[in-house]
Design an enzyme around this catalytic site. Structure first.
Site, mmCIF file in Angstrom:
data_model
loop_
_atom_site.group_PDB
_atom_site.id
_atom_site.type_symbol
_atom_site.label_atom_id
_atom_site.label_comp_id
_atom_site.label_asym_id
_atom_site.label_seq_id
_atom_site.Cartn_x
_atom_site.Cartn_y
_atom_site.Cartn_z
ATOM 1 N N ASP A 50 -12.976 8.120 7.028
ATOM 2 C CA ASP A 50 -13.092 8.850 8.397
ATOM 3 C C ASP A 50 -14.233 9.981 8.151
ATOM 4 O OD1 ASP A 50 -11.580 7.199 9.581
ATOM 5 O OD2 ASP A 50 -9.854 8.528 9.295
ATOM 6 N N LYS B 36 -21.159 -5.950 4.289
ATOM 7 C CA LYS B 36 -20.247 -5.422 3.102
ATOM 8 C C LYS B 36 -20.121 -6.698 2.060
ATOM 9 C CE LYS B 36 -16.998 -3.003 5.837
ATOM 10 N NZ LYS B 36 -15.874 -2.224 6.001
ATOM 11 N N ALA C 283 -20.019 2.068 4.213
ATOM 12 C CA ALA C 283 -19.260 1.364 3.257
ATOM 13 C C ALA C 283 -20.126 0.212 2.448
ATOM 14 C CB ALA C 283 -17.873 0.750 3.663
ATOM 15 N N LYS D 28 7.571 3.965 1.566
ATOM 16 C CA LYS D 28 9.217 3.664 2.130
ATOM 17 C C LYS D 28 9.554 2.204 1.860
ATOM 18 C CE LYS D 28 10.658 7.331 4.900
ATOM 19 N NZ LYS D 28 9.727 8.243 4.678
ATOM 20 N N GLU E 122 0.830 -1.216 -0.075
ATOM 21 C CA GLU E 122 -0.071 -0.087 0.061
ATOM 22 C C GLU E 122 0.944 1.290 -0.110
ATOM 23 O OE1 GLU E 122 -3.482 0.092 2.678
ATOM 24 O OE2 GLU E 122 -2.888 2.254 3.499
HETATM 25 P P1 FAD Z 1 -17.808 1.140 7.400
HETATM 26 O O1 FAD Z 1 -17.501 -0.261 6.905
HETATM 27 O O2 FAD Z 1 -18.725 2.134 6.795
HETATM 28 O O3 FAD Z 1 -17.636 1.176 8.896
HETATM 29 C C1 FAD Z 1 -17.533 2.527 9.612
HETATM 30 C C2 FAD Z 1 -18.125 2.138 10.967
HETATM 31 O O4 FAD Z 1 -19.800 2.231 10.976
HETATM 32 C C3 FAD Z 1 -17.717 0.969 11.759
HETATM 33 O O5 FAD Z 1 -17.813 1.083 13.126
HETATM 34 C C4 FAD Z 1 -18.778 -0.089 11.606
HETATM 35 O O6 FAD Z 1 -19.069 -1.022 12.427
HETATM 36 C C5 FAD Z 1 -20.278 0.673 11.417
HETATM 37 N N1 FAD Z 1 -20.942 0.491 10.308
HETATM 38 C C6 FAD Z 1 -20.634 -0.105 9.158
HETATM 39 N N2 FAD Z 1 -21.809 -0.355 8.172
HETATM 40 C C7 FAD Z 1 -22.861 0.017 9.141
HETATM 41 C C8 FAD Z 1 -24.324 -0.275 8.798
HETATM 42 N N3 FAD Z 1 -24.813 -0.508 7.803
HETATM 43 N N4 FAD Z 1 -25.070 0.323 9.923
HETATM 44 C C9 FAD Z 1 -24.769 0.650 11.134
HETATM 45 N N5 FAD Z 1 -23.186 0.969 11.250
HETATM 46 C C10 FAD Z 1 -22.385 0.598 10.424
HETATM 47 N N6 FAD Z 1 -9.091 5.732 4.854
HETATM 48 C C11 FAD Z 1 -8.967 6.902 3.945
HETATM 49 O O7 FAD Z 1 -9.441 7.798 4.055
HETATM 50 N N7 FAD Z 1 -8.367 6.731 2.806
HETATM 51 C C12 FAD Z 1 -8.028 5.322 2.574
HETATM 52 O O8 FAD Z 1 -7.290 5.073 1.294
HETATM 53 C C13 FAD Z 1 -8.022 4.108 3.661
HETATM 54 N N8 FAD Z 1 -7.566 2.663 3.318
HETATM 55 C C14 FAD Z 1 -7.756 1.959 4.429
HETATM 56 C C15 FAD Z 1 -7.143 0.831 3.730
HETATM 57 C C16 FAD Z 1 -7.410 -0.331 5.054
HETATM 58 C C17 FAD Z 1 -6.935 -1.685 4.805
HETATM 59 C C18 FAD Z 1 -8.292 0.047 6.226
HETATM 60 C C19 FAD Z 1 -8.425 -1.219 7.201
HETATM 61 C C20 FAD Z 1 -8.643 1.144 6.549
HETATM 62 C C21 FAD Z 1 -8.342 2.324 5.491
HETATM 63 N N9 FAD Z 1 -8.953 3.496 5.796
HETATM 64 C C22 FAD Z 1 -8.864 4.620 4.828
HETATM 65 C C23 FAD Z 1 -9.452 4.153 6.948
HETATM 66 C C24 FAD Z 1 -11.233 3.783 6.868
HETATM 67 O O9 FAD Z 1 -11.544 4.803 5.917
HETATM 68 C C25 FAD Z 1 -11.642 4.186 8.425
HETATM 69 O O10 FAD Z 1 -11.377 3.439 9.060
HETATM 70 C C26 FAD Z 1 -13.063 4.740 8.535
HETATM 71 O O11 FAD Z 1 -13.604 5.370 9.648
HETATM 72 C C27 FAD Z 1 -14.007 3.514 8.189
HETATM 73 O O12 FAD Z 1 -14.193 3.189 6.899
HETATM 74 P P2 FAD Z 1 -14.922 1.772 6.580
HETATM 75 O O13 FAD Z 1 -14.669 1.534 5.104
HETATM 76 O O14 FAD Z 1 -14.393 0.636 7.297
HETATM 77 O O15 FAD Z 1 -16.354 2.073 7.005
#
Ligand code: FAD
Length: 281
Positions: A107, A162, A122, A269, A17
């Site tokens: 976030d 998801k 998501a 890096k 990544e």
């Molecule tokens: P979601 O899956 O939507 O979850 C967010 C929160 O809502 C969780 O607490 C979940 O339990 C809850 N939730 C999910 N779906 C529902 C639902 N239907 N109803 C009620 N609650 C729900 N961030 C960036 O900005 N850019 C990046 O490129 C990036 N890359 C990442 C790569 C990896 C491998 C990881 C692990 C994280 C990355 N992140 C990135 C961080 C990520 O965007 C944050 O952690 C963000 O806060 C949550 O995204 P998510 O897609 O997991 O959200």
């Protein structure tokens, strides 16, 4: 190659990544770092998107990385995107020959007013991508629970949404305690989720970096590691050396349990990831 095919074979896959450098003039530095990692035959390079809530025009970099002989999986965050924007974005990715995307909510920004409300979580983005493109979607998973989640089980229940929406693969948040990962995999499998789970691997570069991670993402640090972080606080070279040893041990144990893949958060890096991979392959 699509995520399903990449992780369909039994041998574990390596991926890296990276994030878009702030200045376009720094792109060649990133490409030089990636070039050094080419010898490990990565299945793809993933490119972060709008980390910190800001959008960025990463399509140009996606093309550049592809042109340098890597398959690319761009990330995408939907929290501040309209459906029209997502439609155009995924069409452009498909036109560039991209087959996989990491579908994220992102976030919630400090000022939530800048979000439009087309996508709340998501799983909605995954559904939209599956209905409007032929891209394969990966999603994020959190071995210690997402920071906003009430508890780990409710987070896994949301992860399931998801997968039901069509995601083909889970990429985990970094972790330094393998037992957290193993226990997570077991809980996820108990929910009937059978897609590959790829372990997020974070090389240890500095105590500042680790402390920032802990604050941002709910990551626990085993005692053994914490002691060294404190001991080597003023001595980054020794910490990095210990870090390579520590993460090598983590990776070896993961490979012994037939993990689907190791996804290295390189922080742009190559050195630490390179040393760890030399040790394990
Ligand atoms: P979601 O899956 O939507 O979850 C967010 C929160 O809502 C969780 O607490 C979940 O339990 C809850 N939730 C999910 N779906 C529902 C639902 N239907 N109803 C009620 N609650 C729900 N961030 C960036 O900005 N850019 C990046 O490129 C990036 N890359 C990442 C790569 C990896 C491998 C990881 C692990 C994280 C990355 N992140 C990135 C961080 C990520 O965007 C944050 O952690 C963000 O806060 C949550 O995204 P998510 O897609 O997991 O959200």
């Amino acid at each position: 190659m699509r995520l399903r095919e990449i992780y369909g074979k039994t041998d574990p896959k390596i991926s890296f990544e990276v994030f878009p450098p702030k200045e376009i003039s720094d792109y060649p530095i990133l490409m030089a770092e990636l070039e050094k990692l080419k010898k490990f035959n990565p299945s793809f390079v993933s490119l972060t998107y709008g980390a910190g809530g800001k959008n960025n025009n990463s399509q140009e970099l996606v093309r550049l990385i592809s042109q340098n002989g890597f398959s690319v999986m761009p990330h995408f965050t939907c929290i501040c995107s309209t459906k029209n924007f997502v439609t155009e974005h995924i069409k452009n990715l498909e036109k560039s020959g991209i087959e996989n995307i990491l579908a994220l909510r992102g976030d919630i920004p400090d000022d939530p007013e800048i979000c439009c409300h087309d996508f709340k979580y998501a799983n909605e983005l995954v559904s939209f991508i599956k209905s409007n493109s032929s891209l394969s979607a990966g999603v994020a998973g959190y071995p210690e629970g997402h920071i906003e989640a009430k508890d780990l089980q409710s987070d896994i229940n949301n992860l399931k949404k998801k997968i039901e929406a069509g995601a083909e693969c889970i990429f985990t948040q970094l972790f330094f305690d393998n037992d957290k990962f193993f226990s997570y995999v077991e809980k996820v499998r108990n929910e009937g989720i059978n897609v590959p789970i790829v372990a997020g691997i974070m090389p240890i570069l500095s105590s500042k970096q680790i402390n920032k991670m802990i604050k941002l993402a709910n990551i626990s640090i085993p005692q053994k590691l914490n002691e060294k972080i404190i001991k080597y606080e003023q001595n980054p070279k020794d910490l990095q050396k210990f870090g390579v040893e520590y993460v090598t041990g983590q990776c070896r144990e993961l490979l012994n349990t037939q993990v689907s893949g190791l996804h290295f958060f390189t922080l742009n890096k190559s050195e630490a990831s390179y040393k760890i991979l030399e040790n394990i392959l």
